[in-house]
Design a protein around this motif. Structure first.
Motif, PDB file in Angstrom:
ATOM      1  N   PHE A   1      -6.493  12.856 -11.164  1.00 10.32           N
ATOM      2  CA  PHE A   1      -5.065  13.133 -11.020  1.00 10.32           C
ATOM      3  C   PHE A   1      -4.295  11.836 -10.815  1.00 10.32           C
ATOM      4  O   PHE A   1      -4.813  10.879 -10.208  1.00 10.32           O
ATOM      5  N   ALA A   2      -3.038  11.833 -11.272  1.00  8.72           N
ATOM      6  CA  ALA A   2      -2.107  10.741 -10.974  1.00  8.72           C
ATOM      7  C   ALA A   2      -0.770  11.353 -10.612  1.00  8.72           C
ATOM      8  O   ALA A   2      -0.268  12.226 -11.326  1.00  8.72           O
ATOM      9  N   VAL A   3      -0.188  10.929  -9.503  1.00  8.42           N
ATOM     10  CA  VAL A   3       1.159  11.343  -9.132  1.00  8.42           C
ATOM     11  C   VAL A   3       2.022  10.093  -9.051  1.00  8.42           C
ATOM     12  O   VAL A   3       1.542   9.018  -8.673  1.00  8.42           O
ATOM     13  N   THR A   4       3.273  10.218  -9.412  1.00  9.00           N
ATOM     14  CA  THR A   4       4.173   9.072  -9.348  1.00  9.00           C
ATOM     15  C   THR A   4       4.526   8.765  -7.897  1.00  9.00           C
ATOM     16  O   THR A   4       4.301   9.572  -6.992  1.00  9.00           O
ATOM     17  N   ASP A   5       5.098   7.587  -7.682  1.00  5.47           N
ATOM     18  CA  ASP A   5       5.313   7.094  -6.326  1.00  5.47           C
ATOM     19  C   ASP A   5       6.190   8.023  -5.498  1.00  5.47           C
ATOM     20  O   ASP A   5       5.933   8.252  -4.316  1.00  5.47           O
TER      21      ASP A   5
ATOM     22  N   THR B   1       0.810  -1.217   0.000  1.00  2.00           N
ATOM     23  CA  THR B   1       0.000   0.000   0.000  1.00  2.00           C
ATOM     24  C   THR B   1       0.836   1.255   0.000  1.00  2.00           C
ATOM     25  O   THR B   1       0.302   2.352  -0.094  1.00  2.00           O
ATOM     26  N   GLY B   2       2.152   1.119   0.103  1.00  2.01           N
ATOM     27  CA  GLY B   2       3.004   2.288   0.070  1.00  2.01           C
ATOM     28  C   GLY B   2       3.480   2.733   1.434  1.00  2.01           C
ATOM     29  O   GLY B   2       4.423   3.496   1.535  1.00  2.01           O
ATOM     30  N   ASP B   3       2.844   2.254   2.513  1.00  5.36           N
ATOM     31  CA  ASP B   3       3.272   2.659   3.840  1.00  5.36           C
ATOM     32  C   ASP B   3       3.880   1.501   4.625  1.00  5.36           C
ATOM     33  O   ASP B   3       4.222   1.650   5.783  1.00  5.36           O
ATOM     34  N   GLN B   4       4.011   0.350   3.998  1.00  5.15           N
ATOM     35  CA  GLN B   4       4.604  -0.801   4.656  1.00  5.15           C
ATOM     36  C   GLN B   4       6.065  -0.921   4.229  1.00  5.15           C
ATOM     37  O   GLN B   4       6.461  -1.838   3.539  1.00  5.15           O
TER      38      GLN B   4
ATOM     39  N   HIS C   1      -5.400   6.390  -4.273  1.00  5.06           N
ATOM     40  CA  HIS C   1      -5.249   4.938  -4.259  1.00  5.06           C
ATOM     41  C   HIS C   1      -4.184   4.514  -5.265  1.00  5.06           C
ATOM     42  O   HIS C   1      -4.005   5.133  -6.305  1.00  5.06           O
ATOM     43  N   GLN C   2      -3.500   3.456  -4.906  1.00  3.25           N
ATOM     44  CA  GLN C   2      -2.338   3.001  -5.671  1.00  3.25           C
ATOM     45  C   GLN C   2      -2.761   2.223  -6.911  1.00  3.25           C
ATOM     46  O   GLN C   2      -3.740   1.476  -6.889  1.00  3.25           O
ATOM     47  N   ALA C   3      -2.003   2.412  -7.986  1.00  2.12           N
ATOM     48  CA  ALA C   3      -2.259   1.668  -9.229  1.00  2.12           C
ATOM     49  C   ALA C   3      -0.930   1.368  -9.911  1.00  2.12           C
ATOM     50  O   ALA C   3      -0.010   2.188  -9.887  1.00  2.12           O
TER      51      ALA C   3
ATOM     52  N   VAL D   1      -9.429  11.016  -7.648  1.00  2.00           N
ATOM     53  CA  VAL D   1     -10.571  11.464  -8.454  1.00  2.00           C
ATOM     54  C   VAL D   1     -11.515  12.225  -7.527  1.00  2.00           C
ATOM     55  O   VAL D   1     -12.414  11.635  -6.907  1.00  2.00           O
ATOM     56  N   PRO D   2     -11.332  13.538  -7.407  1.00  2.94           N
ATOM     57  CA  PRO D   2     -12.171  14.322  -6.499  1.00  2.94           C
ATOM     58  C   PRO D   2     -13.545  14.586  -7.113  1.00  2.94           C
ATOM     59  O   PRO D   2     -13.694  14.613  -8.343  1.00  2.94           O
ATOM     60  N   PRO D   3     -14.546  14.809  -6.305  1.00  2.00           N
ATOM     61  CA  PRO D   3     -15.854  15.168  -6.856  1.00  2.00           C
ATOM     62  C   PRO D   3     -15.796  16.535  -7.503  1.00  2.00           C
ATOM     63  O   PRO D   3     -14.986  17.395  -7.128  1.00  2.00           O
TER      64      PRO D   3
END
Length: 446
Positions: free
Chosen positions: A391-395, A36-39, A415-417, A434-436
């Motif tokens: 939006f997408a930001v890199t890791d 998940t990116g935090d482990q 969320h990660q993809a 993906v904000p409203p």
């Protein structure tokens, strides 16, 4: 001036000055990149020196290379890379090391060595040019060593290729690898390039033996380390012209945006959509405090690739840019029906970038557009018809900016993809948001 020591100085190994350190990265279990990116699971670390380049004199070169230098306007440099691995507990040992360098600006490695032996393309004196008092050069040269008794010969790769070069060292059965490494490359560059720019990546395998059980732990950097080092003047055909600040390679934030389903518009609608897109992007950058005169832009009709100026505070600019784009898009879509309403995909990435003859060069300029056009980001926007932007930001941007919750960024909203494009040999971890869609007065205009 050449910054490389002569062989008689190798016994006197200096310490590396803090100013000569490129980075002190951690080495994580590579399996954590699938989490998940935090482990995070740190296994080791390294000290990487800033690359060091020196001019290769004509008398060193083979006749063929001297001919290329004269006829094609080519410069030749020797380049040193070096790093030390962190020490390990007694039950652990390094059993595999892979080091890879990627350069931009059409830089081509002609010969690569992991030891202090001569390159294939040189005929002149060796092993080194005249000594200088450069501490960094002596430190790096001392890491060029022949294989030890517990090591296989290095497997060098990428010679005469522009998509990465380096080597892999593997321990023999039951053996252990050393902790100090160097790489010495002969690099060909077009005349006039002001600096050596690119990235370096490092992976290892750590073998752990505990209670008669053996495990292999694959480790690596979370992201490649980027660098940009001034090149010494060669003096061939006169000194190269001084580049403009924008022409120099630098670490820049890249932002790429694209209109969803742009082809549905007729010619007049496309023209109107383009104008709205340009106004939105300029307005968002203005809200983020970015000087428009310092932004590099590459339009594409239904989208825009922008390079923000070096030295910006990303902890301010990124959240303000995301917020600004939402506000600007709300205003641009005010009063429009579903057909004319604009929906955007936006990707952000950071890396070494240089302006070139027909656009920009650098791995980040490729990565940001691959992420922008990726299936996960397209599906994220298509899957929520109430949203106007994805939006997408890199890791690396997620971990260094978003994950810390700067400004009004909420890490839990991302969320990660996995962005994997096998046919282009591309793989990147992205974080999607993906904000409203904003309604009138949902956010105040800055």
């Amino acid at each position: 001036m050449n910054d490389l020591p002569s062989a008689d100085l190798l016994e006197d190994e200096p310490e590396l000055d803090a100013r000569d350190v490129l980075s002190r990265p951690d080495l994580f279990l590579t399996e954590r990149f699938l989490g998940t990116g935090d482990q995070w699971s740190r296994q080791s670390g390294a000290v990487m020196a800033r690359p060091l380049a020196y001019v290769v004199p004509d008398e060193w070169l083979s006749p063929a290379l001297r001919g290329r230098r004269r006829s094609l306007g080519i410069d030749y440099y020797g380049v040193l890379f070096a790093f030390d691995l962190e020490g390990l507990p007694a039950e652990r040992r390094y059993t595999r090391v892979r080091f890879e360098v990627r350069l931009i600006d059409e830089a081509t490695p002609l010969s690569v060595r992991a030891d202090d032996g001569a390159w294939d393309e040189v005929t002149g004196p060796w092993p080194a040019p005249p000594a200088t008092d450069a501490r960094r050069g002596r430190w790096m040269w001392s890491r060029l060593r022949r294989s030890g008794p517990g090591e296989e010969e290095p497997e060098v790769f990428g010679i005469r290729r522009t998509d990465g070069f380096g080597y892999t060292v593997t321990a023999r059965q039951g053996g252990a690898l050393r902790r100090r490494y160097g790489l010495h490359a002969l690099v060909e560059l077009p005349v006039g390039i002001p600096d050596l720019a690119g990235s370096a990546s490092l992976t290892t395998e750590i073998t752990r033996t505990r209670r008669q059980r053996t495990n292999v732990l694959p480790t690596g950097l979370s992201t490649p380390e980027t660098f940009s080092e001034p090149l010494p003047v060669t003096g061939h055909d006169g000194p190269p012209p001084a580049p403009s600040p924008r022409a120099r390679a630098a670490v820049r934030l890249c932002v790429s945006a694209d209109i969803e389903k742009y082809s549905r518009f007729d010619d007049n609608e496309q023209e109107a959509a383009q104008k709205r897109l340009v106004r939105m992007l300029e307005g968002a950058r203005r809200r983020a405090g970015v000087a428009e005169a310092e932004v590099g832009r590459q339009p594409s009709g239904d989208g825009q690739f922008a390079i923000l100026p070096p030295g910006i505070d990303e902890t301010v600019v990124i959240p303000e840019l995301i917020r600004g784009l939402r506000i600007e898009l709300k205003d641009a879509n005010a009063g429009l029906d579903d057909h004319h309403r604009l929906r955007l995909r936006v990707a952000l990435c950071r890396g070494i970038i240089r302006e070139a003859a027909n656009g920009y060069v650098g791995a980040a300029s490729i990565a940001v557009n691959r992420v922008l056009d990726s299936r996960p980001l397209r599906d994220a926007l298509a899957g929520d018809r109430s949203a106007d932007i994805a939006f997408a930001v890199t890791d690396s941007l997620y971990r260094e900016v978003v994950a810390h919750g700067y400004e009004d960024l909420m890490p839990a909203d991302f969320h990660q993809a996995a962005v994997v494009i096998p046919e282009k040999q591309f793989s990147e971890t992205a974080w999607l948001f993906v904000p409203p869609a904003l309604r009138a007065a949902s956010l105040p205009v800055s």
